[in-house]
Design a protein around this motif. Structure first.
Motif, short mmCIF file in Angstrom:
data_model
loop_
_atom_site.label_atom_id
_atom_site.label_comp_id
_atom_site.label_asym_id
_atom_site.label_seq_id
_atom_site.Cartn_x
_atom_site.Cartn_y
_atom_site.Cartn_z
N ALA A 20 18.25 42.63 2.73
CA ALA A 20 16.82 42.65 3.05
C ALA A 20 16.29 41.24 3.26
O ALA A 20 15.45 40.99 4.12
CB ALA A 20 16.05 43.36 1.94
N ALA A 21 16.79 40.29 2.47
CA ALA A 21 16.37 38.90 2.64
C ALA A 21 16.82 38.35 3.99
O ALA A 21 16.08 37.64 4.68
CB ALA A 21 16.93 38.04 1.51
N LEU A 22 18.04 38.70 4.41
CA LEU A 22 18.53 38.27 5.73
C LEU A 22 17.67 38.85 6.85
O LEU A 22 17.43 38.19 7.87
CB LEU A 22 19.98 38.72 5.92
N ASN A 23 17.16 40.05 6.65
CA ASN A 23 16.36 40.69 7.68
C ASN A 23 15.01 39.99 7.88
O ASN A 23 14.45 40.03 8.98
CB ASN A 23 16.13 42.16 7.35
N ILE A 24 14.51 39.36 6.85
CA ILE A 24 13.28 38.57 7.01
C ILE A 24 13.53 37.44 8.00
O ILE A 24 12.71 37.18 8.89
CB ILE A 24 12.81 38.03 5.65
N GLY A 25 14.68 36.78 7.87
CA GLY A 25 15.02 35.70 8.79
C GLY A 25 15.13 36.17 10.22
O GLY A 25 14.63 35.52 11.15
N LEU A 26 15.76 37.33 10.44
CA LEU A 26 15.87 37.87 11.80
C LEU A 26 14.50 38.20 12.38
O LEU A 26 14.24 37.96 13.56
CB LEU A 26 16.75 39.12 11.80
N SER A 27 13.62 38.75 11.56
CA SER A 27 12.28 39.11 12.03
C SER A 27 11.50 37.87 12.44
O SER A 27 10.72 37.90 13.40
CB SER A 27 11.52 39.88 10.93
N LEU A 28 11.71 36.78 11.73
CA LEU A 28 11.02 35.52 12.08
C LEU A 28 11.53 34.97 13.41
O LEU A 28 10.80 34.26 14.11
CB LEU A 28 11.23 34.49 10.97
N LEU A 29 12.76 35.27 13.77
CA LEU A 29 13.34 34.78 15.02
C LEU A 29 12.91 35.60 16.24
O LEU A 29 13.06 35.14 17.37
CB LEU A 29 14.88 34.80 14.94
N LEU A 30 12.37 36.79 16.02
CA LEU A 30 12.06 37.68 17.13
C LEU A 30 10.85 37.20 17.92
O LEU A 30 9.77 37.03 17.37
CB LEU A 30 11.79 39.09 16.60
N PRO A 31 10.99 36.99 19.24
CA PRO A 31 9.81 36.69 20.07
C PRO A 31 8.93 37.94 20.20
O PRO A 31 9.42 39.06 20.10
CB PRO A 31 10.42 36.29 21.42
N GLU A 32 7.66 37.74 20.43
CA GLU A 32 6.74 38.85 20.59
C GLU A 32 7.05 39.63 21.87
O GLU A 32 7.36 39.04 22.91
CB GLU A 32 5.30 38.34 20.61
N THR A 33 6.98 40.97 21.80
CA THR A 33 7.25 41.81 22.97
C THR A 33 5.99 42.40 23.58
O THR A 33 6.02 42.92 24.69
CB THR A 33 8.18 42.98 22.59
N HIS A 34 4.88 42.33 22.83
CA HIS A 34 3.64 43.01 23.25
C HIS A 34 2.58 41.96 23.58
O HIS A 34 2.14 41.22 22.71
CB HIS A 34 3.15 43.91 22.12
N ARG A 35 2.20 41.89 24.84
CA ARG A 35 1.27 40.84 25.28
C ARG A 35 -0.19 41.29 25.32
O ARG A 35 -1.09 40.46 25.25
CB ARG A 35 1.68 40.37 26.69
N GLN A 36 -0.44 42.57 25.44
CA GLN A 36 -1.81 43.07 25.59
C GLN A 36 -2.41 43.34 24.21
O GLN A 36 -2.39 44.44 23.70
CB GLN A 36 -1.80 44.35 26.44
N ARG A 37 -2.95 42.27 23.57
CA ARG A 37 -3.44 42.38 22.20
C ARG A 37 -4.90 41.96 22.14
O ARG A 37 -5.32 41.01 22.78
CB ARG A 37 -2.61 41.49 21.26
#
Length: 405
Positions: free
Chosen positions: A176-193
């Motif tokens: 679960a701790a490793l998954n926090i790191g992956l989530s931080l690396l993810l670029p945003e996919t949704h532009r219409q905010r």
């Protein structure tokens, strides 16, 4: 050839899903240890599962709405942190903390509506079914690697039975701790905010906890985009039938099979490995080339005797593994088809909301179904399989309506 940004985002999403499922699946075989000292432990296992899935009734629409307003990435980060905190609660192997974990982990498990929204954001129409199908295969892979990791840990370290649950939970905390790191690396996919105001969130939460308002919102979406309601109802019936995934552990550990944590791990390794291969082949080469509605009907029809057969395995593990083979060829392929049909009816503006509504109804179905099969298991451990079989038959009946095409 350079990797396209959307491809990198897609594989990061797959990795986030994989780690999340591995962490959850690793804990599955040791869950009976948390309730073993309670009367009717199979019922309490079912209640814990019902709590975990039932809180998604309000968490999934809320997280979906937030992801439409603020983006997918922040929601995935918050969900990853929530999963880590929930797993930490299990380190003391206590029944009370087990139920607290089920509630807290369920709050952030609504992230799957956000994940499916993100995959849809970056998927061209011609690859939508394939990408969502691969998501299903990734989830199946997690169900392989989770029990496998737990089994390897317990075997190589020669962990005594009294300490196995604590060791496996520790493994889940690290993942679960490793998954926090992956989530931080993810670029945003949704532009219409455009953000979500506090009043809107309070309204969203008030609406989410009321099944009647959830139904009214679904009706409103169906009025502007006919077919959404039928797909969600079919998904509800499928969710009721696939409650057997959660029932496997109490059925195998407390029933006639008398399987221990290591044996249950090996079972899920076989189930998951077979499901990964078949899902990948099906969604890569066939899902886009067939009539998806008719496929759902036939897969559900052919899967009903498989579910009925699980209740008749007795003490035979050979029969159990044989039925799993036919399971992976039939009803295990349905989920991705329904998600693809629903994704086709969403827009960028309301994608998170619709997937959130869908997951909320799944949470409600899971909670209700878990109470049903938990009560039936107290009477006889075979009775829940009758319930699962009838629910899968309902999937075939609902999918016959052409509005789901």
């Amino acid at each position: 050839m350079p990797v396209l940004p959307s491809t990198r985002q897609l594989w990061l999403l797959y990795a986030i899903i994989l780690l999340d499922v591995i962490a959850g699946a690793a804990i599955g075989p040791v869950m009976p240890e948390f309730v073993r000292g309670l009367p009717e432990p199979q019922l309490w296992l079912s209640v814990g599962t019902g709590v975990f899935l039932g809180v998604q009734l309000f968490s999934a629409p809320l997280l979906g709405r937030l992801s439409d307003g603020y983006g997918r990435r922040p929601i995935l980060i918050v969900s990853a942190v929530g999963t880590l905190l929930a797993n930490l609660l299990l380190l003391p192997v206590r029944a009370g903390l087990y139920f607290v974990n089920r509630a807290s982990d369920g709050l952030t498990n609504g992230m799957y509506a956000t994940v499916r929204s993100a995959i849809t954001d970056i998927s061209p129409p011609e690859r939508l079914f394939k990408n969502l199908g691969v998501e299903g295969a990734i989830i199946s892979l997690g169900f392989v690697l989770g029990p496998m990791a737990a089994g390897v840990l317990l075997t190589t370290l020669h962990v005594p039975p009294t300490q196995q649950a604590a060791y496996v939970v520790g493994l889940a905390v690290v993942l679960a701790a490793l998954n926090i790191g992956l989530s931080l690396l993810l670029p945003e996919t949704h532009r219409q905010r455009n953000g979500v105001r506090g009043a809107e969130l309070r309204t969203e939460l008030a609406l989410a906890v009321n099944p009647l308002t959830l139904w009214a919102r679904l009706q409103a979406k169906d009025a502007t985009n006919p077919g959404i309601r039928r797909i969600v109802l079919t998904q509800v019936a499928l969710t009721l039938s696939t409650g057997y995934y959660f029932y496997f552990v109490p059925f195998m550990s407390l029933g006639e099979l008398r399987m221990d944590a290591r044996s249950i791990s090996y079972f899920f390794m076989f189930f998951g490995a077979l499901s990964v291969g078949l899902n990948y082949v099906f969604y890569t080469y066939f899902a886009d080339r067939i009539n998806q509605r008719r496929a759902i009907v036939w897969l559900a029809v052919l899967g009903t005797p498989v579910l009925a057969g699980y209740g008749l395995v007795g003490t035979s593990r050979t029969v159990l593994f044989g039925l799993v083979f036919f399971d992976c060829l039939t009803l295990s392929l349905i989920q991705g088809l329904l998600e693809g049909l629903l994704a086709r009816r969403t827009t960028e503006a309301d994608r998170g909301e619709i997937f959130g509504l869908n997951q909320a109804f799944q949470g409600l179905a899971s909670f209700t179904g878990t109470l049903v099969f938990g009560a039936l298991s107290v009477l006889n451990l075979r009775l829940p399989w009758v319930w699962f079989t009838l629910c899968l038959a309902a999937v075939a009946w609902l999918a016959r309506n052409r509005k789901t095409a």
